[in-house]
Design a protein around this motif. Structure first.
Motif, PDB file in Angstrom:
ATOM      1  N   ALA A  28     -23.712 -56.293 -42.688  1.00  0.00           N
ATOM      2  CA  ALA A  28     -23.103 -57.535 -43.162  1.00  0.00           C
ATOM      3  C   ALA A  28     -23.865 -58.173 -44.316  1.00  0.00           C
ATOM      4  CB  ALA A  28     -23.000 -58.530 -42.007  1.00  0.00           C
ATOM      5  N   THR A  29     -25.155 -57.907 -44.421  1.00  0.00           N
ATOM      6  CA  THR A  29     -25.976 -58.606 -45.423  1.00  0.00           C
ATOM      7  C   THR A  29     -26.428 -57.723 -46.581  1.00  0.00           C
ATOM      8  OG1 THR A  29     -27.955 -58.196 -44.079  1.00  0.00           O
ATOM      9  CG2 THR A  29     -26.830 -60.295 -43.758  1.00  0.00           C
ATOM     10  N   LEU A  30     -25.992 -56.489 -46.613  1.00  0.00           N
ATOM     11  CA  LEU A  30     -26.364 -55.613 -47.731  1.00  0.00           C
ATOM     12  C   LEU A  30     -25.855 -56.187 -49.048  1.00  0.00           C
ATOM     13  CD1 LEU A  30     -25.721 -52.035 -46.325  1.00  0.00           C
ATOM     14  CD2 LEU A  30     -27.905 -52.890 -47.183  1.00  0.00           C
ATOM     15  N   PRO A  31     -26.673 -56.229 -50.095  1.00  0.00           N
ATOM     16  CA  PRO A  31     -26.190 -56.707 -51.404  1.00  0.00           C
ATOM     17  C   PRO A  31     -25.209 -55.718 -52.010  1.00  0.00           C
ATOM     18  CG  PRO A  31     -28.401 -55.786 -51.609  1.00  0.00           C
ATOM     19  CD  PRO A  31     -28.093 -55.803 -50.139  1.00  0.00           C
ATOM     20  N   ARG A  32     -24.397 -56.222 -52.924  1.00  0.00           N
ATOM     21  CA  ARG A  32     -23.396 -55.360 -53.559  1.00  0.00           C
ATOM     22  C   ARG A  32     -24.022 -54.391 -54.542  1.00  0.00           C
ATOM     23  NH1 ARG A  32     -18.876 -60.004 -55.077  1.00  0.00           N
ATOM     24  NH2 ARG A  32     -18.532 -60.772 -52.949  1.00  0.00           N
ATOM     25  N   THR A  33     -25.091 -54.817 -55.197  1.00  0.00           N
ATOM     26  CA  THR A  33     -25.750 -53.972 -56.190  1.00  0.00           C
ATOM     27  C   THR A  33     -27.256 -54.004 -55.968  1.00  0.00           C
ATOM     28  OG1 THR A  33     -26.105 -55.724 -57.829  1.00  0.00           O
ATOM     29  CG2 THR A  33     -23.960 -54.616 -57.853  1.00  0.00           C
ATOM     30  N   ALA A  34     -27.961 -53.154 -56.707  1.00  0.00           N
ATOM     31  CA  ALA A  34     -29.417 -53.100 -56.579  1.00  0.00           C
ATOM     32  C   ALA A  34     -30.100 -54.243 -57.318  1.00  0.00           C
ATOM     33  CB  ALA A  34     -29.932 -51.754 -57.114  1.00  0.00           C
ATOM     34  N   ALA A  35     -29.372 -54.964 -58.133  1.00  0.00           N
ATOM     35  CA  ALA A  35     -29.934 -56.105 -58.855  1.00  0.00           C
ATOM     36  C   ALA A  35     -29.751 -57.379 -58.037  1.00  0.00           C
ATOM     37  CB  ALA A  35     -29.270 -56.256 -60.220  1.00  0.00           C
ATOM     38  N   SER A  36     -30.575 -58.385 -58.327  1.00  0.00           N
ATOM     39  CA  SER A  36     -30.523 -59.617 -57.553  1.00  0.00           C
ATOM     40  C   SER A  36     -29.481 -60.603 -58.071  1.00  0.00           C
ATOM     41  CB  SER A  36     -31.899 -60.298 -57.541  1.00  0.00           C
ATOM     42  OG  SER A  36     -32.299 -60.624 -58.869  1.00  0.00           O
ATOM     43  N   MET A  37     -29.034 -60.453 -59.320  1.00  0.00           N
ATOM     44  CA  MET A  37     -28.039 -61.376 -59.854  1.00  0.00           C
ATOM     45  C   MET A  37     -26.708 -61.207 -59.136  1.00  0.00           C
ATOM     46  SD  MET A  37     -28.521 -61.815 -63.972  1.00  0.00           S
ATOM     47  CE  MET A  37     -28.611 -60.070 -64.344  1.00  0.00           C
ATOM     48  N   ARG A  38     -26.061 -62.332 -58.847  1.00  0.00           N
ATOM     49  CA  ARG A  38     -24.792 -62.307 -58.139  1.00  0.00           C
ATOM     50  C   ARG A  38     -23.678 -62.841 -59.033  1.00  0.00           C
ATOM     51  NH1 ARG A  38     -25.459 -65.481 -52.654  1.00  0.00           N
ATOM     52  NH2 ARG A  38     -23.323 -64.681 -52.391  1.00  0.00           N
ATOM     53  N   PRO A  39     -22.513 -62.234 -58.982  1.00  0.00           N
ATOM     54  CA  PRO A  39     -21.385 -62.793 -59.735  1.00  0.00           C
ATOM     55  C   PRO A  39     -20.954 -64.115 -59.128  1.00  0.00           C
ATOM     56  CG  PRO A  39     -20.654 -60.982 -58.331  1.00  0.00           C
ATOM     57  CD  PRO A  39     -22.152 -61.011 -58.252  1.00  0.00           C
ATOM     58  N   VAL A  40     -20.612 -65.073 -59.967  1.00  0.00           N
ATOM     59  CA  VAL A  40     -20.145 -66.377 -59.499  1.00  0.00           C
ATOM     60  C   VAL A  40     -18.874 -66.732 -60.247  1.00  0.00           C
ATOM     61  CG1 VAL A  40     -22.517 -67.127 -59.051  1.00  0.00           C
ATOM     62  CG2 VAL A  40     -21.411 -67.762 -61.199  1.00  0.00           C
ATOM     63  N   ILE A  41     -18.112 -67.638 -59.665  1.00  0.00           N
ATOM     64  CA  ILE A  41     -16.930 -68.184 -60.325  1.00  0.00           C
ATOM     65  C   ILE A  41     -17.343 -69.490 -60.988  1.00  0.00           C
ATOM     66  CG2 ILE A  41     -14.621 -69.119 -59.994  1.00  0.00           C
ATOM     67  CD1 ILE A  41     -14.321 -67.244 -57.590  1.00  0.00           C
ATOM     68  N   ASN A  42     -17.181 -69.544 -62.294  1.00  0.00           N
ATOM     69  CA  ASN A  42     -17.549 -70.743 -63.046  1.00  0.00           C
ATOM     70  C   ASN A  42     -16.392 -71.727 -63.044  1.00  0.00           C
ATOM     71  OD1 ASN A  42     -18.401 -72.693 -64.839  1.00  0.00           O
ATOM     72  ND2 ASN A  42     -18.245 -71.395 -66.655  1.00  0.00           N
ATOM     73  N   ALA A  43     -16.475 -72.727 -62.171  1.00  0.00           N
ATOM     74  CA  ALA A  43     -15.436 -73.756 -62.095  1.00  0.00           C
ATOM     75  C   ALA A  43     -15.980 -75.097 -62.562  1.00  0.00           C
ATOM     76  CB  ALA A  43     -14.911 -73.857 -60.664  1.00  0.00           C
ATOM     77  N   GLY A  93     -21.555 -70.018 -50.715  1.00  0.00           N
ATOM     78  CA  GLY A  93     -20.645 -69.112 -50.039  1.00  0.00           C
ATOM     79  C   GLY A  93     -20.885 -67.651 -50.353  1.00  0.00           C
ATOM     80  N   GLU A  94     -20.157 -66.801 -49.639  1.00  0.00           N
ATOM     81  CA  GLU A  94     -20.266 -65.356 -49.844  1.00  0.00           C
ATOM     82  C   GLU A  94     -19.869 -64.974 -51.267  1.00  0.00           C
ATOM     83  OE1 GLU A  94     -17.996 -61.326 -48.233  1.00  0.00           O
ATOM     84  OE2 GLU A  94     -17.948 -63.160 -47.029  1.00  0.00           O
ATOM     85  N   ASP A  95     -18.847 -65.646 -51.796  1.00  0.00           N
ATOM     86  CA  ASP A  95     -18.410 -65.456 -53.175  1.00  0.00           C
ATOM     87  C   ASP A  95     -18.655 -66.795 -53.876  1.00  0.00           C
ATOM     88  OD1 ASP A  95     -17.343 -64.362 -55.436  1.00  0.00           O
ATOM     89  OD2 ASP A  95     -15.272 -64.258 -54.701  1.00  0.00           O
ATOM     90  N   PRO A  96     -19.844 -67.010 -54.451  1.00  0.00           N
ATOM     91  CA  PRO A  96     -20.227 -68.347 -54.911  1.00  0.00           C
ATOM     92  C   PRO A  96     -19.299 -68.926 -55.970  1.00  0.00           C
ATOM     93  CG  PRO A  96     -22.123 -66.876 -54.863  1.00  0.00           C
ATOM     94  CD  PRO A  96     -20.915 -66.028 -54.670  1.00  0.00           C
ATOM     95  N   VAL A  97     -18.992 -70.207 -55.797  1.00  0.00           N
ATOM     96  CA  VAL A  97     -18.202 -70.964 -56.765  1.00  0.00           C
ATOM     97  C   VAL A  97     -19.062 -72.135 -57.228  1.00  0.00           C
ATOM     98  CG1 VAL A  97     -16.134 -72.355 -57.165  1.00  0.00           C
ATOM     99  CG2 VAL A  97     -16.024 -70.347 -55.650  1.00  0.00           C
ATOM    100  N   VAL A  98     -19.251 -72.255 -58.536  1.00  0.00           N
ATOM    101  CA  VAL A  98     -20.026 -73.364 -59.092  1.00  0.00           C
ATOM    102  C   VAL A  98     -19.049 -74.356 -59.687  1.00  0.00           C
ATOM    103  CG1 VAL A  98     -21.870 -74.052 -60.650  1.00  0.00           C
ATOM    104  CG2 VAL A  98     -21.933 -71.792 -59.580  1.00  0.00           C
ATOM    105  N   ALA A  99     -18.940 -75.528 -59.046  1.00  0.00           N
ATOM    106  CA  ALA A  99     -18.066 -76.599 -59.515  1.00  0.00           C
ATOM    107  C   ALA A  99     -18.930 -77.739 -60.027  1.00  0.00           C
ATOM    108  CB  ALA A  99     -17.137 -77.048 -58.382  1.00  0.00           C
TER     109      ALA A  99
END
Length: 428
Positions: free
Chosen positions: A60-75, A391-397
Motif C-alpha cells: 500500500a505504501t510503495l512509491p510510484r517511482t524511484a524518485a522522491s518527487m510526487r506529481p501534484v494537481i496545481n489548483a 492526500g494520496e493524489d496531492p492537490v495544492v489549492a
C-alpha cells in the motif's frame, strides 16, 4: 506469559519474496523496496499495525517511482508556480524526454558520422520561433543567461542599471548579487520610481560594459513613475541587454504590458535574455536572442561550457517550440465560461458539497505582475486545504477569505477526474 507480538514480525527476506512486490523490485530497485519494508516492520514493532499486515502495508505504501518527487494537481490559480516546477510540459515535450533519455544523436551528424552541432534542432526551432533574432543560444536557466552576458560583456567593467530594477526574486535571490559575482561593478541611475534617458547617457563612459534593462516581473510600481524602453538606449555606444524574464517570445493580447522578445529585437535591442519554463511553457532553460555576432561570442565564451544544457532540456525545448500549444498557453487562454462549466460538473460529481465560485488567477513565475485572470472553481472549508495537500493524489489549492479555493484555470481538463476523486475523499 503471552507471546510478544513483535516476534511475529516477518523477516525482511520473507516480505521481499512476496509475489506482489515483483514489479516494484524491477522498477524501484531492491534497496528502495527494502526501505519501505523496514518502515513497515518498524510500524509493526511499535504496535501501529499487526505483524501479519506488514506485507499489505508495504504494497500500500510503495512509491510510484524511484524518485522522491510526487506529481501534484496545481489548483492554486497560479499558472507558473515556482514551488510546483513552473510550466507543466506538453505531451509532445514529455514524449521527447522519453526518446532522449536513451542514446541519442545530440552531438553527432548521422549522415557523416562526424561531430555535429549540439542541440541543432532545438536552436533551429528557437530561431524559427523568433525570426527577428540573428542568433540564438540556450543555457540552463534565466539567471545563467544573464550571468553569461554580464561576464562576457562587463567583467571588470560597469553595468549601468536603473535603481528601480535592482530586484529580488524568490528565496532571497537578489539580482545585484548575481551581477557583482561576475566581476562587474554596478552603476545605478535614476531613483526608485523614476529614471530618464539622460540618466543613462550621463552614466555611460569608458568603463561601461553594458546597459541592463530588467523587467521587474514580480511587482508593480504605480503613481509618479517613469522608465526608459530598452530600444531608446541603443544609440549610447554600448551593448544593451534586455532581461524580459517571462519568456514571452511574441506579443500576447491578454498580456499587453508584458515585454516580449520579438518586440524588443525589432526595437533594435542587441541582446534579449529570458526563461524557457515560464510563458514559453517549456523546460527550465535560459534563452539568449539577438545580434548574430554578439550571440556567437557568448556561445564561444569559456563560461558557456559550464552553463550548457543537457540533451533532455534540448529535446523538451524543441518539442515545446515545434509541437502543439503547451499547457501554460492553453491555461492562459481558456474562456471563463468553460472553466465555469467544468466547476459545475466537478461540484455535481462530488455530490454538491462544494460551492461553485468566481475567482481570479494569475500568471506567476515572474510574469505579468498585477494582472488578474478571471477564473472559476469550487470552494470548500479552509481546513480542506491541508487534507487535499496530504492526500494520496496531492492537490495544492489556496486559502483566501476563510475558505479553500480550488481554481480550475491552473488545472488541465484531463486532471478533472483525479481532482474530483481527491475532493470526494476529503469530503468523506
Amino acid at each position: 506469559m503471552s507471546e510478544d507480538p513483535r516476534r511475529r514480525v516477518p523477516r525482511t527476506d520473507a516480505v521481499l519474496a512476496d509475489a506482489r512486490l515483483g514489479q516494484a523490485l524491477a522498477t524501484l530497485g531492491r534497496a528502495r523496496v527494502k526501505e519501505v519494508v523496514v518502515a513497515a516492520q518498524g510500524r509493526a514493532r511499535a504496535g501501529e499495525i499487526a505483524p501479519e499486515a506488514v506485507a499489505d502495508e508495504v504494497v500500500a505504501t510503495l512509491p510510484r517511482t524511484a524518485a522522491s518527487m510526487r506529481p501534484v494537481i496545481n489548483a492554486t490559480g497560479v499558472l507558473l508556480h515556482t514551488n510546483l516546477g513552473r510550466a507543466p510540459l506538453s505531451g509532445a515535450a514529455r514524449d521527447a524526454l522519453d526518446a532522449a533519455a536513451g542514446t541519442t544523436d545530440v552531438e553527432l551528424d548521422l549522415a557523416t558520422g562526424g561531430r555535429g552541432r549540439r542541440g541543432a534542432g532545438a536552436l533551429a526551432a528557437l530561431a524559427a520561433a523568433v525570426p527577428d533574432a540573428g542568433g540564438v543560444h540556450v543555457v540552463n536557466n534565466g539567471a545563467a543567461a544573464l550571468t553569461l552576458a554580464a561576464t562576457a560583456l562587463a567583467a571588470g567593467g560597469e553595468i549601468v542599471i536603473a535603481r528601480g530594477e535592482m530586484v529580488e526574486i524568490g528565496d532571497g535571490f537578489r539580482l545585484p548579487d548575481l551581477l557583482e559575482s561576475t566581476g562587474a561593478r554596478l552603476r545605478e541611475v535614476g531613483t526608485t520610481n523614476r529614471v530618464r534617458r539622460e540618466d543613462y547617457a550621463a552614466a555611460v563612459g569608458p568603463q561601461t560594459g553594458m546597459i541592463l534593462k530588467v523587467h521587474p516581473s514580480n511587482f508593480v510600481v504605480t503613481g509618479f513613475t517613469s522608465s526608459v524602453p530598452a530600444g531608446s538606449l541603443t544609440d549610447l555606444g554600448v551593448p544593451v541587454v534586455s532581461d524580459i524574464g517571462s519568456g514571452l517570445l511574441a506579443p500576447h493580447p491578454l498580456l499587453p504590458a508584458e515585454p516580449d522578445a520579438a518586440s524588443e529585437l525589432r526595437d533594435g535591442v542587441p541582446l534579449v535574455t529570458a526563461s524557457g519554463d515560464k510563458l514559453l511553457g517549456g523546460p527550465q532553460a535560459g534563452l539568449l536572442l539577438g545580434d548574430a555576432d554578439l550571440v556567437q561570442g557568448l556561445r564561444r565564451h569559456p563560461l558557456a561550457r559550464a552553463l550548457r544544457v543537457d540533451k533532455l532540456t534540448l529535446a523538451a525545448l524543441e518539442a515545446t517550440l515545434r509541437g502543439p500549444t503547451p499547457p501554460v498557453r492553453a491555461m492562459l487562454e481558456v474562456p471563463v465560461s468553460e472553466l465555469r462549466a467544468r466547476a459545475e460538473t466537478l461540484a455535481a460529481r462530488v455530490g454538491g458539497a462544494v460551492e461553485v465560485v468566481a475567482c481570479d488567477a494569475e500568471v506567476g513565475g515572474g510574469g505579468a505582475p498585477g494582472v488578474a485572470l478571471p477564473s472559476a472553481g469550487v470552494a470548500l472549508p479552509a481546513a480542506a486545504a491541508d487534507a487535499l495537500r496530504a492526500g494520496e493524489d496531492p492537490v495544492v489549492a489556496r486559502v483566501e477569505q476563510g475558505r479553500c479555493v480550488v481554481d480550475l484555470r491552473s488545472v488541465p481538463p484531463e486532471a478533472d477526474a483525479r481532482l474530483a476523486a481527491a475532493l470526494a475523499r476529503v469530503l468523506r
